[in-house]
Design a protein around this motif. Structure first.
Motif, PDB file in Angstrom:
ATOM      1  N   HIS A 166       0.810  -1.232   0.017  1.00 41.59           N
ATOM      2  CA  HIS A 166       0.036   0.103  -0.038  1.00 41.59           C
ATOM      3  C   HIS A 166       0.809   1.267   0.015  1.00 41.59           C
ATOM      4  O   HIS A 166       1.544   1.560   0.726  1.00 41.59           O
ATOM      5  CB  HIS A 166      -1.047  -0.064   1.263  1.00 41.59           C
ATOM      6  N   ILE A 170      -3.661   2.566   4.703  1.00 41.94           N
ATOM      7  CA  ILE A 170      -4.766   1.639   5.055  1.00 41.94           C
ATOM      8  C   ILE A 170      -5.986   2.072   5.728  1.00 41.94           C
ATOM      9  O   ILE A 170      -5.466   2.536   7.123  1.00 41.94           O
ATOM     10  CB  ILE A 170      -4.052   0.303   5.565  1.00 41.94           C
ATOM     11  N   ASP A 186      -6.830   1.008   1.021  1.00 47.15           N
ATOM     12  CA  ASP A 186      -6.264   2.412   1.417  1.00 47.15           C
ATOM     13  C   ASP A 186      -6.965   3.519   0.896  1.00 47.15           C
ATOM     14  O   ASP A 186      -8.078   3.175   0.184  1.00 47.15           O
ATOM     15  CB  ASP A 186      -4.488   2.630   1.271  1.00 47.15           C
ATOM     16  N   ASN A 191      -6.657  -4.090  -2.179  1.00 44.60           N
ATOM     17  CA  ASN A 191      -5.969  -5.299  -2.483  1.00 44.60           C
ATOM     18  C   ASN A 191      -6.548  -6.302  -2.008  1.00 44.60           C
ATOM     19  O   ASN A 191      -7.366  -6.311  -0.812  1.00 44.60           O
ATOM     20  CB  ASN A 191      -4.235  -5.053  -2.037  1.00 44.60           C
ATOM     21  N   ASN A 203      -4.371  -6.498  -6.926  1.00 45.13           N
ATOM     22  CA  ASN A 203      -5.103  -5.376  -6.844  1.00 45.13           C
ATOM     23  C   ASN A 203      -6.489  -5.373  -7.409  1.00 45.13           C
ATOM     24  O   ASN A 203      -6.513  -5.682  -8.841  1.00 45.13           O
ATOM     25  CB  ASN A 203      -4.312  -4.024  -7.332  1.00 45.13           C
TER      26      ASN A 203
END
Lengths: 437, 144
Positions: A166, A170, A186, A191, A203
């Motif tokens: 990330h 997050i 995030d 993800n 992703n």
């Protein structure tokens, strides 16, 4: 009717930043209650077995385990600090004797195993009790080592570390109903992970624009559907919720459903977008509804109807006339969470002045309660609170201007089966139960 | 709904590989000047009755604009989004810092203003700007 049960944490007013509670979560059975704080620590409480003699209250929660989940880090490449604050904790359903939970800070998710040890082997032939090795020539007889009971030890060990996936911070993690995968979200990306695999992540949502100057909204929360393992939702800073189906395509940038309440353009103000930003989204246990929390209200959406929520509850509408000062002191950006009770009939969320609110979806009644040490005798019934917006203040009412905006309840949790709630003030954890009998 | 041009914002630094030459992290913030929001009221028109719930919000907006007239036309938009994306980031580059110190010779480096989170212009983060990071070796008080 709600009663005080317990309060955890320090009494003093001088709150160290590390002690600020940042997340609260019951496990699937409700037996365990986890909290995370700004200092990166996790504390787990366990409910006592029900005391048959004292049948008027359910078991108390006592400390079961505590450990340092995340440490502060420094990203040397980008010269930036990574806070150790625990943003979210999510429990895995129990599969064996051990308990597992996911905890995350801004950048790294960790899978923790919490296991009990209540016996240890004793009577080795070649080792003393303290571990020193015995001289084999002094051994004259042989014995069989046996397990002997010992004081219960609860150990927490990190089993998986999911890192470096990330770029942004997050805000959510959510375990899939397949109990094999989970998502992490995030500000701009979501993800998908497999719980066993740490070196790869898939992703599934990317809303980062090619040109960052075109950025208009960010992801604020995400959650998997409780029953359909292919479905998840994510909310945005513009007050929209998108439902995505992973069967439709590998990349879920295009939503399957878009939930948005139309806004009257003549009502728009500078604050409209900020207060419409959704700070939390939670599916009902049934999976038929979802709840969103924005700055002033809680909305219940039927997944079958995208154009407006089916229910809207005002949390603290009296703050609308205070938006200017709430913007100046940054309170307008506070991220309140919300939760359902086990039967999806009541929803709860926090407010300021250590108040929290509950809305009964069936009776349409709501109540405001306060988490305070003033009524901390067990089984004391909590008195409902009322805020007076303007005009004559009745006795026992509190005027809007006397509200303490530093005392915010952002995190609350409801036991999955019983009427037991955990409410986090800045640095204290309150546990309330409904009045039995 | 009138669409206003997005204001220029604090650029996110590009993730170039670290070489001593490329020190372009601190790009000065540029804000495009925009007219204060007069046209929105015109859109509402004289015949719109101010609803009870909206009046306080508009009054609050007027208060805010009176205090901070330079607040952009775009309500709560990209400016605060970018600030959110950069939450908590503090750049301290010892190379930058030492080079700047050498350039300034004996003069003091400009230190961060009241808002230490916004790094703009000539300011280079100094060790004093960074908050003290203590690792929590102490047990949580909830477990006490």
């Amino acid at each position: 009717l709600w009663c005080f049960s317990q309060v955890k944490g320090a009494v003093d007013d001088d709150v160290a930043e590390a002690d600020i509670i940042s997340t609260v979560e019951f496990n699937h059975s409700g037996e365990l209650l986890a909290t995370g704080d700004k200092g990166g620590r996790v504390v787990i409480f366990q409910q006592e077995q029900e005391n048959k003699i004292q049948s008027h209250s359910r078991g108390e929660y006592n400390v079961y385990s505590t450990f340092q989940s995340h440490e502060p880090e420094f990203d040397y490449l980008k010269s930036l600090e990574i806070e150790e604050k625990i943003n979210k904790i999510r429990w895995l359903p129990q599969k064996n004797a051990a308990q597992f939970l996911l905890s995350t800070n801004d950048k790294t998710i960790k899978l923790w195993k919490i296991s009990e040890r209540d016996k240890r082997p004793e009577g080795y032939n070649l080792k003393e009790e303290d571990g020193r090795y015995r001289d084999p020539t002094t051994v004259t007889t042989l014995r069989v080592p046996v397990f002997r009971p010992m004081d219960l030890m609860v150990e927490a060990s990190p089993r998986r570390i999911f890192a470096n996936a990330h770029t942004y911070h997050i805000n959510s993690i959510s375990i899939n109903s397949d109990y094999e995968t989970y998502l992490s979200a995030d500000d701009l990306r979501i993800n998908l992970w497999h719980l066993e695999i740490t070196d790869r992540s898939f992703n599934i949502v990317d809303i980062k624009p090619a040109n960052m100057e075109e950025l208009t909204e960010v992801i604020t929360a995400a959650e998997f559907h409780p029953n359909s393992c292919n479905t998840f939702v994510y909310s945005s800073s513009k007050g929209t919720i998108r439902l995505c189906d992973m069967r439709a395509s590998a990349l879920c940038d295009r939503h399957s459903k878009l939930f948005e309440e139309p806004e009257d353009p003549s009502n728009r103000s500078f604050f409209s977008e900020i207060i419409s930003s959704i700070s939390d989204v939670k599916f009902s246990h049934s999976g038929r509804y979802m709840m969103t929390r924005d700055y002033l209200s809680v909305k219940i959406w039927d997944l079958n109807m995208e154009n407006r929520p089916v229910e809207t509850y005002q949390v603290h509408e009296y703050l609308r006339s205070k938006l200017c000062s709430l913007y100046e002191n940054d309170c307008i950006f506070d991220k309140f969470e919300c939760c359902w009770n086990g039967s999806d009939s009541v929803v709860m969320t926090g407010s300021y002045n250590n108040f929290f609110r509950m809305f009964d979806r069936n009776t349409k009644r709501d109540i405001t309660l306060e988490a305070s040490r003033e009524n901390n005798k067990p089984r004391t019934v909590l008195k409902p609170r009322k805020v007076c917006a303007s005009g004559k203040r009745k006795k026992d009412e509190i005027s809007v201007d006397s509200l303490d905006f530093n005392k915010k309840i952002l995190h609350t949790a409801w036991h999955p089966k019983e009427n037991i709630i955990a409410v986090a003030t800045t640095n204290n954890l309150y546990i309330f139960q409904d009045k039995v009998n | 709904i009138p669409v206003s041009p997005p204001p220029s914002l604090l650029r996110l630094p590009s993730r170039a590989p670290y070489t001593p030459q490329s020190r372009s992290r601190h790009v000065p913030e540029t804000r495009r000047r925009e007219p204060c929001g007069g046209d929105r009221r015109g859109e509402a028109g004289e015949d719109t009755q101010e609803k009870e719930g909206i009046l306080p919000e508009r009054a609050e907006e007027a208060k805010l604009k009176a205090k901070y007239p330079s607040l952009g036309q775009k309500p709560g938009g990209s400016d605060f989004l970018m600030k959110r994306l950069q939450k908590g980031q503090k750049y301290f580059d010892s190379g930058d810092y030492n080079m700047a110190k050498a350039k300034m010779k004996n003069k003091q480096l400009p230190s961060a203003g009241p808002d230490k989170n916004l790094v703009t212009g000539d300011h280079i983060p100094t060790p004093q700007d960074l908050p003290q990071r203590k690792s929590s070796l102490v047990t949580s008080k909830l477990a006490g």
